[in-house]
Motif scaffolding. Structure first.
Motif, PDB file in Angstrom:
ATOM      1  N   TRP A   1      -4.540   4.780   3.363  1.00  7.76           N
ATOM      2  CA  TRP A   1      -3.645   3.815   2.734  1.00  7.76           C
ATOM      3  C   TRP A   1      -4.388   3.144   1.595  1.00  7.76           C
ATOM      4  O   TRP A   1      -5.480   2.610   1.778  1.00  7.76           O
ATOM      5  N   LEU A   2      -3.804   3.171   0.390  1.00  5.53           N
ATOM      6  CA  LEU A   2      -4.422   2.594  -0.799  1.00  5.53           C
ATOM      7  C   LEU A   2      -3.518   1.506  -1.371  1.00  5.53           C
ATOM      8  O   LEU A   2      -2.287   1.619  -1.325  1.00  5.53           O
ATOM      9  N   CYS A   3      -4.111   0.465  -1.917  1.00  5.97           N
ATOM     10  CA  CYS A   3      -3.355  -0.657  -2.472  1.00  5.97           C
ATOM     11  C   CYS A   3      -2.636  -0.264  -3.763  1.00  5.97           C
ATOM     12  O   CYS A   3      -3.126   0.566  -4.528  1.00  5.97           O
TER      13      CYS A   3
ATOM     14  N   GLU B   1       0.835  -1.196   0.000  1.00  8.11           N
ATOM     15  CA  GLU B   1       0.000   0.000   0.000  1.00  8.11           C
ATOM     16  C   GLU B   1       0.874   1.251   0.000  1.00  8.11           C
ATOM     17  O   GLU B   1       2.044   1.194   0.375  1.00  8.11           O
TER      18      GLU B   1
END
Length: 72
Positions: free
Chosen positions: A12-14, A4
């Motif tokens: 938090w982004l993948c 992430e």
């Protein structure tokens, strides 16, 4: 293993993993992931990337000797 990055919003982004020669940090090798446009919206800001276990656990935690960035 989930990779992430921290978006400038604080979430938090993948990131999409394209290849993982390390087999979830159990071997030496390269990890390649796609860098989304949102990851570098602010060219002056640092980018935080993290790996977290999504299931199971290691018998012995991996040790990272080096991290090398290679922007293409």
């Amino acid at each position: 293993m989930v990779w992430e990055y921290r978006h400038h919003s604080g979430n938090w982004l993948c990131v999409e993993v394209l290849s993982d020669d390390t087999r979830a940090l159990t071997a030496s090798g390269a990890l390649t992931f796609h860098v989304p446009l949102a990851m570098h919206e602010d060219d002056n800001a640092a980018v935080w990337v993290r790996a977290r276990l999504s299931a199971a656990q290691y018998d012995v935690p991996p040790r990272i000797a080096a991290i090398v960035m290679n922007g293409v």
